[in-house]
Design a protein around this motif. Structure first.
Motif: not given
Length: 103
Positions: A10-15, A29-30, A35-42
């Motif tokens: 999840i973290a890698a996919a966000g970055l 911004p998109l 980045l933010a959604v994946a970071g929050a999920a992780a």
């Protein structure tokens, strides 16, 4: 007890996904939203699995990886920088959370 989601991918996919989204859509911004959604999920999974201290440390690493990828990209190129920091955060997430949580 249900197994938690593995946080390393999840973290890698966000970055990686955040960068790819920003680059290919030309809408930073998109990419930031990805980045933010994946970071929050992780971070949610990190907190559930290991508590606030570990989640805080990994969230800090995630944000630092994002910020650090920019100057690193000037030295090694954008994609290698993004893959490098994503790998580092994924490894930390695996060692500190996933391996211990059975994810």
């Amino acid at each position: 007890m249900a197994r938690s989601l593995p946080t390393a991918p999840i973290a890698a996919a966000g970055l990686i996904g955040g960068y790819a989204t920003a680059r290919f859509t030309k809408k930073r911004p998109l990419g930031g939203a990805v980045l933010a959604v994946a970071g929050a999920a992780a971070a949610t999974q990190w907190t559930k699995a290991r508590g606030g201290k570990v989640a805080g440390a990994l969230t800090g690493a995630y944000v630092a990886a994002f910020a650090g990828s920019h100057p690193l990209a000037k030295k090694v190129g954008a994609w290698p920088a993004v893959f490098g920091v994503a790998g580092a955060v994924a490894a930390a997430s695996y060692v500190l959370v996933d391996r211990r949580a059975g994810a």
